[in-house]
Design an enzyme around this catalytic site. Structure first.
Site, PDB file in Angstrom:
ATOM      1  N   GLU A 100     -10.899  -1.494  14.915  1.00  0.00           N
ATOM      2  CA  GLU A 100      -9.905  -1.869  15.928  1.00  0.00           C
ATOM      3  C   GLU A 100      -8.494  -1.828  15.352  1.00  0.00           C
ATOM      4  OE1 GLU A 100     -12.656  -3.466  15.284  1.00  0.00           O
ATOM      5  OE2 GLU A 100     -13.824  -3.183  17.141  1.00  0.00           O
ATOM      6  N   CYS A 127      -3.754   1.254   6.743  1.00  0.00           N
ATOM      7  CA  CYS A 127      -3.347   2.480   7.437  1.00  0.00           C
ATOM      8  C   CYS A 127      -2.338   3.356   6.706  1.00  0.00           C
ATOM      9  CB  CYS A 127      -2.803   2.154   8.830  1.00  0.00           C
ATOM     10  SG  CYS A 127      -4.008   1.346   9.902  1.00  0.00           S
ATOM     11  N   GLU A 128      -2.130   3.143   5.417  1.00  0.00           N
ATOM     12  CA  GLU A 128      -1.247   4.067   4.698  1.00  0.00           C
ATOM     13  C   GLU A 128      -1.857   5.470   4.650  1.00  0.00           C
ATOM     14  OE1 GLU A 128      -4.228   3.343   1.610  1.00  0.00           O
ATOM     15  OE2 GLU A 128      -3.358   2.163   3.227  1.00  0.00           O
ATOM     16  N   ASP A 129      -3.192   5.553   4.632  1.00  0.00           N
ATOM     17  CA  ASP A 129      -3.859   6.850   4.617  1.00  0.00           C
ATOM     18  C   ASP A 129      -3.705   7.576   5.956  1.00  0.00           C
ATOM     19  OD1 ASP A 129      -5.371   4.922   5.867  1.00  0.00           O
ATOM     20  OD2 ASP A 129      -7.235   5.377   4.814  1.00  0.00           O
ATOM     21  N   LEU A 138       0.817  -1.208   0.000  1.00  0.00           N
ATOM     22  CA  LEU A 138       0.000   0.000   0.000  1.00  0.00           C
ATOM     23  C   LEU A 138       0.853   1.261   0.000  1.00  0.00           C
ATOM     24  CD1 LEU A 138      -2.869  -1.000   2.473  1.00  0.00           C
ATOM     25  CD2 LEU A 138      -2.988  -0.770  -0.014  1.00  0.00           C
ATOM     26  N   GLY A 188     -13.506  -6.052  12.225  1.00  0.00           N
ATOM     27  CA  GLY A 188     -12.408  -5.583  13.050  1.00  0.00           C
ATOM     28  C   GLY A 188     -11.630  -4.430  12.455  1.00  0.00           C
ATOM     29  N   ARG A 201       1.273   3.653  -3.313  1.00  0.00           N
ATOM     30  CA  ARG A 201       0.431   4.765  -3.741  1.00  0.00           C
ATOM     31  C   ARG A 201       1.024   6.115  -3.381  1.00  0.00           C
ATOM     32  NH1 ARG A 201      -5.298   4.488  -1.273  1.00  0.00           N
ATOM     33  NH2 ARG A 201      -5.481   6.268  -2.682  1.00  0.00           N
ATOM     34  N   ASP A 245      -9.105   6.657  -4.857  1.00  0.00           N
ATOM     35  CA  ASP A 245      -9.262   5.218  -5.066  1.00  0.00           C
ATOM     36  C   ASP A 245     -10.081   4.977  -6.320  1.00  0.00           C
ATOM     37  OD1 ASP A 245      -7.793   4.640  -2.852  1.00  0.00           O
ATOM     38  OD2 ASP A 245      -9.465   3.940  -1.617  1.00  0.00           O
TER      39      ASP A 245
END
Length: 336
Positions: free
Chosen positions: A302, A262-264, A149, A299, A152, A168
């Protein structure tokens, strides 16, 4: 590397800029008449300062490198992430090709096989069919050998615009909304300007001020604040691509690759750490053309919460800044 003094990038503060094209800035608890009075005072001071400069024979010179005229084109580059959804990719490119401010398209390609000749030809033809008035839109596939990821946010060494619109392949916004967001970004080019807000807050149940919770759209709606705009639909300066690759802690990129998530959030942390300012949420209608994604898995919240706390530990502080400001295009609403 990440101290405030070294990262003194003079983040453009949204409230100090005059937004163009009928922008309305709304905020929780804002009072319109106070805003009007503040604007009158501001314009009066500017007029007086300009007049004084004329009498004194001063010549205005802006020494800040962040505000020097850019050598790049004035449009924006679309950076679109895709994965084995050629139908969605074709639909997205077909749509965004007609947006007037678009300069070039970079497709982040991390699949095992390169794009087919038929796909490339189709995209080139559809782009060409939408060109008007001598416009030219460049199309490029950024081929990556590794599936991560982080791909990007690789540096665009051949980008000809400062503005990058990260998107996206499964979401579409009307060109009018994209162009409006672009005008907002030009008023604050060091921050992130996007359509998808998210929020964080302290985990009170743990009794520890160093633990945080990640909240999605409904948390933003309920709390009336946000601290991130997701890179699935956001403008930011091209310099952050280089910073993501070469200056952000390598452990964060490793975490993103390993966990495929979680790259964003990592990009939001990077920009907030550099600017000490919040992002800007632009209200716009979103059309979801895909049916599945990482966020649909169980999940998800979380895992995102774990990312937030992991990144706080990496930076040694919480850089995200919460805000309640929202940019709204006044041309698309009935009442102010």
């Amino acid at each position: 590397m990440y101290s405030d003094s070294k990262m003194a990038m003079r983040a453009s503060v949204f409230s100090r800029r005059t937004l163009r094209h009928g922008a309305i800035v709304s905020a929780v608890g804002s009072v319109r008449i106070k805003l009007l009075l503040s604007c009158c005072v501001l314009f009066t001071l500017i007029a007086l300062a300009s007049r004084a400069a004329w009498f004194m024979g001063w010549k205005h010179q802006n020494s800040s490198p962040l505000h020097q005229p850019s050598l790049h084109r004035k449009g924006y580059t679309i950076l679109i992430n895709t994965w084995k959804r050629n139908d969605l990719l074709m639909q997205s490119i077909s749509h965004y090709s007609s947006c007037p401010g678009l300069d070039s398209i970079h497709i982040v390609w991390s699949e095992p096989d390169p794009p087919s000749v038929s796909l490339v030809d189709y995209l080139k033809n559809v782009i060409h069919s939408r060109l008007r008035h001598g416009r030219r839109i460049e199309l490029k596939f950024d081929i990556n050998a590794e599936d991560s990821l982080n791909n990007r946010f690789k540096e665009l060494t051949d980008s000809k615009t400062d503005a990058v619109f990260s998107i996206d392949d499964d979401v579409i916004f009307p060109c009018s909304s994209v162009e409006f967001a672009f005008t907002i970004w030009r008023s604050a080019p060091d921050t992130m300007v996007g359509f998808v807000p998210r929020v964080h807050w302290i985990d009170q149940s743990k009794g520890n001020a160093d633990k945080y919770i990640y909240g999605g759209w409904w948390s933003v709606w309920w709390m009336g604040t946000y601290s991130m705009v997701l890179s699935k639909a956001a403008f930011f300066h091209r310099k952050y691509l280089s910073m993501y690759t070469y200056q952000m802690p390598a452990s964060i990129r490793e975490y993103v690759t390993k966990n495929r998530n979680c790259e964003d959030i990592a990009m939001s942390f990077l920009v907030a750490n550099a600017t000490n300012s919040p992002p800007i949420w632009v209200q716009g209608k979103i059309f979801e053309i895909g049916s599945t994604g990482i966020s649909s898995l169980g999940g998800h919240s979380e895992r995102r919460t774990h990312c937030v706390n992991r990144f706080v530990a990496e930076y040694g502080r919480m850089p995200l800044v919460s805000t309640s400001v929202k940019a709204v295009d006044s041309r698309s609403i009935w009442f102010w």
